[in-house]
Design a protein around this motif. Structure first.
Motif, short mmCIF file in Angstrom:
data_model
loop_
_atom_site.label_atom_id
_atom_site.label_comp_id
_atom_site.label_asym_id
_atom_site.label_seq_id
_atom_site.Cartn_x
_atom_site.Cartn_y
_atom_site.Cartn_z
N VAL A 16 -12.97 7.75 -12.98
CA VAL A 16 -12.93 6.43 -11.79
C VAL A 16 -11.63 5.59 -11.67
O VAL A 16 -11.08 4.45 -10.05
N ASP A 17 -11.08 5.32 -12.92
CA ASP A 17 -8.80 5.21 -12.61
C ASP A 17 -8.48 5.77 -11.63
O ASP A 17 -8.17 4.95 -10.74
N THR A 18 -9.05 6.99 -11.42
CA THR A 18 -7.79 7.95 -10.75
C THR A 18 -7.95 7.08 -9.19
O THR A 18 -7.35 7.16 -7.91
N VAL A 20 -9.38 4.29 -8.91
CA VAL A 20 -8.13 2.52 -8.16
C VAL A 20 -7.51 3.39 -7.84
O VAL A 20 -6.10 2.18 -7.53
N ASP A 21 -6.04 3.78 -8.98
CA ASP A 21 -5.26 4.44 -8.42
C ASP A 21 -4.99 4.14 -6.44
O ASP A 21 -3.59 4.39 -5.97
N LEU A 22 -5.66 5.07 -6.52
CA LEU A 22 -5.59 5.73 -5.06
C LEU A 22 -5.60 4.61 -4.10
O LEU A 22 -4.79 4.50 -2.95
N SER A 23 -6.23 3.71 -4.16
CA SER A 23 -6.80 2.87 -3.05
C SER A 23 -5.83 1.52 -3.91
O SER A 23 -5.00 1.06 -2.22
N SER A 24 -4.90 1.44 -4.87
CA SER A 24 -4.02 0.60 -4.80
C SER A 24 -2.99 0.69 -4.02
O SER A 24 -1.65 0.15 -3.58
N ARG A 25 -3.07 2.41 -4.42
CA ARG A 25 -1.26 2.98 -3.91
C ARG A 25 -1.81 2.69 -2.35
O ARG A 25 -1.02 2.69 -1.56
N ALA A 26 -2.62 3.30 -1.87
CA ALA A 26 -3.35 2.77 0.19
C ALA A 26 -2.87 1.07 0.20
O ALA A 26 -2.17 0.92 1.49
N GLU A 27 -2.83 -0.10 -0.75
CA GLU A 27 -3.04 -0.77 -0.54
C GLU A 27 -1.58 -1.34 -0.31
O GLU A 27 -1.01 -1.65 1.04
N ASP A 28 -0.78 -0.39 -1.01
CA ASP A 28 0.86 -0.86 -0.93
C ASP A 28 1.34 -0.45 0.15
O ASP A 28 2.23 -1.20 0.98
N LEU A 29 1.15 0.88 0.72
CA LEU A 29 1.35 1.72 1.71
C LEU A 29 0.63 0.76 3.43
O LEU A 29 1.57 1.12 4.67
N GLY A 30 -0.31 0.01 3.53
CA GLY A 30 -0.74 -1.15 4.23
C GLY A 30 -1.77 -0.53 5.11
O GLY A 30 -2.19 -0.66 5.67
N TYR A 31 -3.07 0.52 4.18
CA TYR A 31 -3.87 1.30 4.13
C TYR A 31 -4.63 -0.38 5.21
O TYR A 31 -5.00 -1.21 4.18
#
Length: 334
Positions: A16-18, A20-31
């Motif tokens: 599940v952490d994976t 979360v990490d993908l979502s957090s990175r997407a947030e940082d990238l502006g998705y």
């Protein structure tokens, strides 16, 4: 301007952490939003709760929760709770899924999918409004309860998925948005006509119905690897996921290849199924290749009048690193 969202991997991830990490990175990238599918892996509700706690601003939503494995009232409760834990960032995607999953995994008869979806939307809206649930439908008859907690303010929008003309028309009449997947540019333009007709039948402005297209994407320095992953993904959906995707592709003018892929898959010849999907068709179903090639193909879908958001998805066979590489290459500011 078309928004760019992310459709998190449908394939099983290490943890599940994976996700979360993908979502957090997407947030940082502006998705703008992270959509999470629910099939026969981790349940979407627990994972979305973790994503809500692990991010600050990015919208969240399931795409999709099926309308057979949870009751409509429970789905309304779930939406209310997810809206609370995400501080108002939820947008809900629901739909019938297909008989392969509903009957083969959940053991429920795949009956009246369109009517069932319509009644789910009606019932969930009552639950989310905090109204006493008195409902006399063709499938559900409910009475005497209301949501025990405070209803969410605002209530999250409820989108519906659909592929056929009647299903998409239903989205236009009753849902807040339509989730589309495995469409060519010409195919989605044709279905958008059904969406507009449905909105007009419901006395609604078609522009008020948000259209999200989930697009398989893979942008890698190794462009050939990206194309092979995209090809294998599309062959699986057309050949291995029952008749829904096959029939949808056939309606889009590719009946012969859809039937041939399904036949090859059914006979166990996966290699032949992959070979039957030619280069031109893959480029009409996915945005795959080098970063430059994938961005060019993504832009083709974003330019379609009536598509409000593209959800960048990933092939089933992509690794976490390849998903991250694609996220970076196709980030909105790129």
């Amino acid at each position: 301007m078309t928004d760019r969202t992310v459709h998190l991997p449908v394939a099983a991830q290490p943890s599940v952490d994976t996700l979360v990490d993908l979502s957090s990175r997407a947030e940082d990238l502006g998705y703008e939003r992270a959509w999470l599918p629910e099939t026969w892996g981790r349940d979407a509700v627990t994972a979305l709760t973790s994503i809500a706690h692990g991010t600050d601003e990015i919208g969240i939503g399931p795409s999709i929760l099926n309308v057979y494995s949870r009751s409509p009232a429970l789905m309304g409760q779930t939406a209310a709770t997810l809206q609370e834990v995400s501080d108002g960032r939820l947008r809900l995607g629901i739909g019938p899924s297909g008989p392969a999953v509903i009957e083969g995994w959940h053991g429920v008869d795949f009956e009246r999918p369109l009517r069932r979806t319509r009644e789910y939307v009606d019932i969930m809206r009552k639950v989310l409004a905090g109204e006493e649930l008195n409902y006399d439908g063709d499938i559900f008859n409910l009475a005497g309860f209301r949501l025990r907690s405070d209803p969410p303010d605002p209530a999250p929008p409820i989108d519906a998925a659909g592929m056929g003309p009647k299903a998409v028309e239903l989205c236009g009449r009753f849902a807040d948005g339509w989730h589309a997947t495995v469409f060519t540019p010409d195919g989605i333009r044709e279905r958008l006509e059904d969406l507009r007709r449905g909105a007009e039948l419901g006395g609604r402005d078609p522009d008020d119905v948000r259209v999200t297209l989930s697009l398989t994407a893979c942008a890698l320095a190794d462009g050939e690897r990206a194309r092979q992953l995209g090809l294998q993904h599309c062959a699986f959906y057309v050949g291995g996921m029952g008749t829904y995707y096959r029939d949808s592709l056939a309606r889009q003018g590719h009946e012969e290849v859809a039937n041939e892929v399904a036949a090859a898959w059914a006979s166990g010849d996966r290699e032949r199924a992959n070979e039957l999907l030619d280069e031109e068709l893959i480029d009409d179903l996915a945005a795959v290749g080098t970063p430059e090639e994938a961005r060019e193909r993504l832009a083709k879908f974003e330019s379609i009048d009536g598509v409000d958001a593209i959800a960048v998805g990933f092939p089933r066979g992509a690794t976490v690193d390849e998903a991250r590489e694609t996220l970076e290459a196709l980030a909105p500011e790129k």
